[in-house]
Every structure is written in C-alpha cells, then in structure tokens.
Scaffold this motif. Structure first.
Motif, PDB file in Angstrom:
ATOM      1  N   ASP A 162       0.810  -1.217   0.000  1.00 20.70           N
ATOM      2  CA  ASP A 162       0.000   0.000   0.000  1.00 20.70           C
ATOM      3  C   ASP A 162       0.843   1.268   0.000  1.00 20.70           C
ATOM      4  OD1 ASP A 162       0.954  -0.502   2.516  1.00 20.70           O
ATOM      5  OD2 ASP A 162      -0.900  -0.004   3.566  1.00 20.70           O
ATOM      6  N   GLY A 163       2.107   1.160   0.328  1.00 18.66           N
ATOM      7  CA  GLY A 163       2.971   2.321   0.375  1.00 18.66           C
ATOM      8  C   GLY A 163       4.027   2.167   1.450  1.00 18.66           C
ATOM      9  N   THR A 164       4.669   3.273   1.790  1.00 23.56           N
ATOM     10  CA  THR A 164       5.792   3.269   2.719  1.00 23.56           C
ATOM     11  C   THR A 164       5.433   3.999   4.007  1.00 23.56           C
ATOM     12  OG1 THR A 164       7.316   3.328   0.847  1.00 23.56           O
ATOM     13  CG2 THR A 164       8.224   3.869   3.014  1.00 23.56           C
ATOM     14  N   ASP A 165       5.735   3.365   5.129  1.00 29.78           N
ATOM     15  CA  ASP A 165       5.664   4.024   6.434  1.00 29.78           C
ATOM     16  C   ASP A 165       7.074   4.311   6.908  1.00 29.78           C
ATOM     17  OD1 ASP A 165       2.927   4.312   7.664  1.00 29.78           O
ATOM     18  OD2 ASP A 165       2.809   2.233   6.988  1.00 29.78           O
ATOM     19  N   ALA A 172       5.444   9.311   9.036  1.00 33.33           N
ATOM     20  CA  ALA A 172       4.910   9.714   7.733  1.00 33.33           C
ATOM     21  C   ALA A 172       4.587   8.487   6.895  1.00 33.33           C
ATOM     22  CB  ALA A 172       5.917  10.598   6.989  1.00 33.33           C
ATOM     23  N   HIS A 173       3.635   8.644   6.003  1.00 34.93           N
ATOM     24  CA  HIS A 173       3.247   7.578   5.080  1.00 34.93           C
ATOM     25  C   HIS A 173       3.146   8.150   3.679  1.00 34.93           C
ATOM     26  CE1 HIS A 173       1.178   4.020   3.498  1.00 34.93           C
ATOM     27  NE2 HIS A 173       0.357   4.855   2.889  1.00 34.93           N
ATOM     28  N   ARG A 174       3.638   7.412   2.690  1.00 33.78           N
ATOM     29  CA  ARG A 174       3.500   7.784   1.295  1.00 33.78           C
ATOM     30  C   ARG A 174       2.964   6.578   0.528  1.00 33.78           C
ATOM     31  NH1 ARG A 174       3.650  12.003   2.801  1.00 33.78           N
ATOM     32  NH2 ARG A 174       4.829  13.836   2.210  1.00 33.78           N
ATOM     33  N   ASP A 192      10.894  10.697  -0.384  1.00 34.98           N
ATOM     34  CA  ASP A 192       9.777  11.576  -0.020  1.00 34.98           C
ATOM     35  C   ASP A 192       9.392  11.383   1.440  1.00 34.98           C
ATOM     36  OD1 ASP A 192       9.623  12.709  -2.503  1.00 34.98           O
ATOM     37  OD2 ASP A 192       7.931  11.488  -3.189  1.00 34.98           O
ATOM     38  N   VAL A 193       9.392  10.133   1.886  1.00 35.97           N
ATOM     39  CA  VAL A 193       9.071   9.841   3.284  1.00 35.97           C
ATOM     40  C   VAL A 193      10.103  10.477   4.210  1.00 35.97           C
ATOM     41  CG1 VAL A 193       8.860   8.007   5.018  1.00 35.97           C
ATOM     42  CG2 VAL A 193       7.791   7.727   2.771  1.00 35.97           C
ATOM     43  N   VAL A 194      11.377  10.320   3.863  1.00 40.69           N
ATOM     44  CA  VAL A 194      12.450  10.902   4.681  1.00 40.69           C
ATOM     45  C   VAL A 194      12.284  12.415   4.795  1.00 40.69           C
ATOM     46  CG1 VAL A 194      14.941  11.317   4.811  1.00 40.69           C
ATOM     47  CG2 VAL A 194      14.089   9.045   4.204  1.00 40.69           C
ATOM     48  N   GLN A 195      12.011  13.058   3.664  1.00 39.78           N
ATOM     49  CA  GLN A 195      11.843  14.514   3.697  1.00 39.78           C
ATOM     50  C   GLN A 195      10.650  14.908   4.549  1.00 39.78           C
ATOM     51  OE1 GLN A 195      14.074  16.833   2.352  1.00 39.78           O
ATOM     52  NE2 GLN A 195      12.843  18.073   3.781  1.00 39.78           N
TER      53      GLN A 195
END
Length: 362
Positions: free
Chosen positions: A7-10, A28-30, A67-70
């Motif tokens: 579903d994406g990255t946590d 964060a989640h992307r 993007d998650v890191v940022q």
C-alpha cells in the motif's frame, strides 16, 4: 518499511536512548502510485522482462522512500539531515524462497540504497535479510529481537502479533528467551478479495467481512494448507498465499456471496494467528497486536473470540501499531552500525547471531 500489503511506505524518525528506550519524533506515510503498485504485484510472480522492470521499480521505490524521509524531517523541524545517523530501509520484498532449490535459496527486497543515499544525503543501511539466509536462516521474521527490547516484561510472557500482509508472531518469555515465525496470511488475501469486489484497496474496519457469514467447509479446506502445520522456524509470503492459491481453494464455492468469502478469509487469518499463539504460550500471556490489521475491528474481534481473551494494541504499550515495523528497521540499522547482531536464530533458524545489513555511505 513497505510491506506485503503493497500500500505504500511508512517511516518514523526515531531517537534512541539508553539500552532499549526510543522516542518517535515523527511518522509519515506515502502511498505507492498505481503503476508502481501494479508492477510490484506482477514481480511477485514470473513475468516478462523482470530484470529491467525490477531495476526501474527499485528506482521508483527510492524516490518514494526519499519523499518519506523529507516528510519526516519537515515534521520534526528544526532537525536536519545532518543530524540523522542513518536511514534503515528494508526495501520491497518481491520473492521469498529461503532454503529452497539449492539448500540456501534466496530472498529479494527491491531497493536502490545508493540512490536513496544520494537523494537524502544520509547514510543508508539496507539488505537486512540476506545475511541471515546466508547463515542458513529463513531471513524472517527479523522483528523478534526488537519486540523483545521494546515490549518484553520481566514477569510475564508477551506475544507480539504483527498483522501485516502476512502475519508474524514473536513470543517473548520473562527470562528473555524469544522465538518468532510467520503465522500465515494477514491482510494479503483480505485486501485482494475486497479490491476485486468493492471500491477501495482494503476493508475498512472489516465492515464488509462483518456483513458476511463464515463458510465452514471452505475455512476447513483453507486451514488444511500444509504450511500451517510446519514447525518453526518458518516464513512465508506472496510466493504461497496469492490469488492462484485462493482460486484453487474456492473451487466448488462459486455460489456463495462475495461477502461470505470475505468473512471466511477474515476467519482464516484469525484462526491461523490464534493457532500460532496457542501453540507457543499459556492463557496468561499478554497479546499485543500491531500492523494494519490492528485497525480492523472485525478481525480483532474474531481473534479475541478464538483466544477467549482480549488482545491489546501496541499503542497501549507506547508504540502505535502503524509505527512498529518502521521503528524495528531503525533499530536494526542502529544495530548494524554498532556491529551488533540483529537476528535471533531461535526465530529464523540461522546458525547463530549475525550482523544484518549493508551500509551505503552518502
């Protein structure tokens, strides 16, 4: 962490204090794009031009992770990239076949850690599972040591059940002895069946499953899967529990309503998890649940009924369910940098403790 649910990255930004203390500074989640998600689904099985498409998918994953890191840094401002010791990045599992074929087998997590280090200007620790596989282990589950450090109690057995795409269990005894293994399906079949018949990618709080009735003969057929009776150490994934597996089990059940099949799949997850828990502990153990399935109230109710006791969210022990897996790989990255073992041979079956991960300096 991007898991089996695809579903994406946590991600979490974690500050470690002392021996086992941690503080989550941001989360964060992307989501994955629909194209990337479809490519990852396809790469779980044999398909055309796999090497080329895997390489490009790894690039796309790196941009998603960056993007998650940022986002984590933005949420935790004024903390900057220069203050981060490392990114622990698991990558996306597309094949998991340890100990098969030649006795060693393999596990593949798509990732482009060098690109992620380039994009973020932060050291990246990646490739956590292959060292354990090289040492004769399953390469999974890798979270039991982290679960022990964070959730272990000196006077009580604690069971930590992660309800991700695949469910996995950690059993932590009061003396610190810890075992762990994959139970079977978590959300993987539930999500597939729901998205095939309803709008959306998952059954919110299990409402659709709750509207159906369990088809007992179908449940019995699914529970006859040999994996469930294998003794630990053991691990599994989409290599076994995929649409074709479900299609074979559904032969002869076409007349049933889709919501009844959803209810049966929810009961399958509850049954294999309850069976795993009861095989490892007494009724006095505390059961903590994390992962996306922890938010599925119907699934949790089914699990509680089978265990004849309530189960608790890891949030009640200080770490929300959707942050546990990400925090575990931050912890494993810290262990790698400190040259400390991250695996437990009692969980993976490896020949002994091993330092997990490869470091990509920025």
């Amino acid at each position: 962490m991007s898991g089996t649910s695809l579903d994406g990255t946590d991600g979490v930004l974690v500050e470690f204090t002392g021996c086992a203390g941690l503080s989550v500074l941001s989360h964060a989640h992307r989501p994955f794009s629909s194209d990337l998600r479809e490519t990852l689904f396809q790469l779980n099985q044999r398909s055309e031009d796999e090497l080329h498409r895997s390489a490009l998918a790894a690039n796309a994953l790196a941009f998603n992770y960056a993007d998650v890191v940022q986002s984590l840094l933005d949420l935790a401002a004024p903390i900057t990239a220069q203050q981060i010791q490392a990114i622990g990045c698991h990558g996306q599992t597309i094949r998991h076949r340890p100990r098969e074929f030649d006795g060693i087998g393999y596990t593949i997590q798509l990732n482009h850690a060098a690109l992620l280090a380039e994009l973020c200007g932060i050291d990246v620790v990646a490739d956590f599972r292959s060292r354990d596989v090289a040492a004769g282990g399953q390469g999974a589950p890798l979270v039991p040591a982290f679960h022990r450090a964070i959730f272990g109690q000196p006077h009580q057995t604690v069971m930590v059940l992660n309800l991700g795409g695949i469910s996995n269990l950690s059993c932590i005894n009061p003396d610190g002895q810890t075992t762990g293994f994959d139970c079977g399906p978590g959300n993987v079949l539930l999500d597939y069946w729901f998205s095939s018949h309803q709008a959306g990618s998952f059954d919110h709080q299990g409402a659709w499953a709750a509207s159906g009735f369990v088809i007992e003969p179908l449940l019995e057929r699914m529970l006859s899967e040999p994996y469930f009776t294998l003794l630990p150490p053991k691990s599994t994934g989409r290599d076994l529990f995929h649409p074709a597996w479900l299609g074979a089990k559904l032969q002869g059940f076409a007349k049933h309503r889709p919501e009844d099949i959803q209810a049966t799949l929810a009961e399958l997850t509850a049954a294999c998890c309850a069976q795993a828990i009861m095989s490892q502990t007494t009724s006095k153990a505390e059961v903590l649940v994390c992962g996306g399935g922890a938010f599925n109230s119907d699934l949790i109710a089914r699990l509680s009924r089978r265990l004849k006791k309530p189960v608790l969210s890891t949030a009640e022990r200080g770490l929300p369910p959707d942050q546990v897996e990400s925090a575990a790989f931050a912890w494993l990255a810290k262990a790698c940098i400190s040259k400390e073992a991250g695996n437990l041979s009692s969980a993976t079956g490896a020949k002994g403790p091993r330092i997990l991960g490869a470091i990509y300096h920025h």
